[in-house]
Design a protein around this motif. Structure first.
Motif, mmCIF file in Angstrom:
data_model
loop_
_atom_site.group_PDB
_atom_site.id
_atom_site.type_symbol
_atom_site.label_atom_id
_atom_site.label_comp_id
_atom_site.label_asym_id
_atom_site.label_seq_id
_atom_site.Cartn_x
_atom_site.Cartn_y
_atom_site.Cartn_z
ATOM 1 N N GLY A 1 81.456 25.362 49.185
ATOM 2 C CA GLY A 1 80.614 26.501 49.529
ATOM 3 C C GLY A 1 80.663 27.590 48.477
ATOM 4 N N LEU A 2 81.847 27.859 47.917
ATOM 5 C CA LEU A 2 81.996 28.867 46.866
ATOM 6 C C LEU A 2 81.235 28.458 45.609
ATOM 7 N N VAL A 3 81.328 27.189 45.227
ATOM 8 C CA VAL A 3 80.610 26.698 44.042
ATOM 9 C C VAL A 3 79.102 26.806 44.251
ATOM 10 N N VAL A 4 78.598 26.396 45.399
ATOM 11 C CA VAL A 4 77.161 26.465 45.691
ATOM 12 C C VAL A 4 76.685 27.920 45.722
ATOM 13 N N ALA A 5 77.440 28.793 46.342
ATOM 14 C CA ALA A 5 77.063 30.207 46.423
ATOM 15 C C ALA A 5 77.029 30.846 45.032
ATOM 16 N N THR A 6 78.024 30.563 44.209
ATOM 17 C CA THR A 6 78.059 31.101 42.843
ATOM 18 C C THR A 6 76.878 30.592 42.031
ATOM 19 N N THR A 7 76.569 29.324 42.183
ATOM 20 C CA THR A 7 75.431 28.744 41.473
ATOM 21 C C THR A 7 74.123 29.406 41.889
ATOM 22 N N LEU A 8 73.947 29.613 43.167
ATOM 23 C CA LEU A 8 72.717 30.244 43.655
ATOM 24 C C LEU A 8 72.603 31.702 43.212
ATOM 25 N N VAL A 9 73.666 32.455 43.325
ATOM 26 C CA VAL A 9 73.635 33.884 43.000
ATOM 27 C C VAL A 9 73.424 34.108 41.506
ATOM 28 N N SER A 10 74.022 33.247 40.658
ATOM 29 C CA SER A 10 73.904 33.459 39.220
ATOM 30 C C SER A 10 72.809 32.608 38.586
ATOM 31 N N GLY A 11 72.155 31.775 39.338
ATOM 32 C CA GLY A 11 71.135 30.879 38.806
ATOM 33 C C GLY A 11 69.814 31.565 38.532
ATOM 34 N N PRO A 12 68.841 30.818 38.031
ATOM 35 C CA PRO A 12 67.545 31.395 37.664
ATOM 36 C C PRO A 12 66.700 31.838 38.860
ATOM 37 N N LEU A 13 66.943 31.298 40.042
ATOM 38 C CA LEU A 13 66.136 31.695 41.196
ATOM 39 C C LEU A 13 66.478 33.100 41.695
ATOM 40 N N VAL A 14 67.765 33.381 41.831
ATOM 41 C CA VAL A 14 68.189 34.690 42.334
ATOM 42 C C VAL A 14 68.531 35.608 41.171
ATOM 43 N N GLY A 15 69.424 35.179 40.291
ATOM 44 C CA GLY A 15 69.771 35.937 39.096
ATOM 45 C C GLY A 15 70.437 37.272 39.363
ATOM 46 N N ALA A 16 71.103 37.423 40.481
ATOM 47 C CA ALA A 16 71.726 38.700 40.826
ATOM 48 C C ALA A 16 72.973 38.976 39.993
ATOM 49 N N VAL A 17 73.656 37.939 39.549
ATOM 50 C CA VAL A 17 74.888 38.088 38.779
ATOM 51 C C VAL A 17 74.728 37.336 37.462
#
Length: 162
Positions: free
Chosen positions: A13-29
């Motif tokens: 869950g931590l790996v998936v969440a980090t990927t989503l938050v820092s990825g191109p779709l969200v890009g928050a981090v």
């Protein structure tokens, strides 16, 4: 056994969440590192104790090589401080031949101390060498932040060796 499953699912869950938050779709981090912002020719350099050669040679090729070779000895300077990525240029001009050449040496802080500036050999067709010597000018120029500063210059003799 439930503890092990909970740990595995927590890590997934931590790996998936980090990927989503820092990825191109969200890009928050943004987890990437900043690139080196020093561009070539920016910063400053402190140069002292320049040593320029007094002469260069144009030597006839041996064994019928059919070329004359220009050799320019190295110059040396003492670099006491480098900030950014400045450039030292080593220039030779021979006005009687309409000849000019320059080499660029890109500096970093690791270049502090005695630094040699070199120039690669060049060749001339024998039909263009018509004197036993030429008058030339040699100089070292520091380039930084869009400006040039002559560190040292000297008139030299370029001797033709048969």
């Amino acid at each position: 056994m439930d503890r092990e499953r909970a740990t595995v699912w927590s890590v997934v869950g931590l790996v998936v969440a980090t990927t989503l938050v820092s990825g191109p779709l969200v890009g928050a981090v943004d987890l990437t590192t900043e690139p080196d912002t020093d561009t070539l020719g920016s910063g400053s350099v402190t140069v002292g104790s320049p040593s320029l050669p007094a002469e260069a040679t144009i030597t006839a090729g041996r064994f019928g090589a059919g070329q004359y070779t220009l050799r320019v000895p190295d110059a040396t300077v003492e670099i006491t401080a480098v900030e950014g990525r400045p450039i030292l240029a080593y220039r030779l001009s021979i006005p009687q031949r309409g000849y000019s050449r320059s080499t660029a040496h890109f500096l970093t802080a690791r270049n502090a101390g005695t630094f040699s500036l070199s120039m690669a050999d060049d060749s001339f067709d024998p039909s263009t060498v018509d004197r036993s010597e030429y008058s030339g000018a040699i100089e070292i120029v520091a380039r930084a932040n869009g400006s040039e500063r002559v560190v040292a210059n000297r008139t030299i003799t370029v001797t033709v060796v048969e």
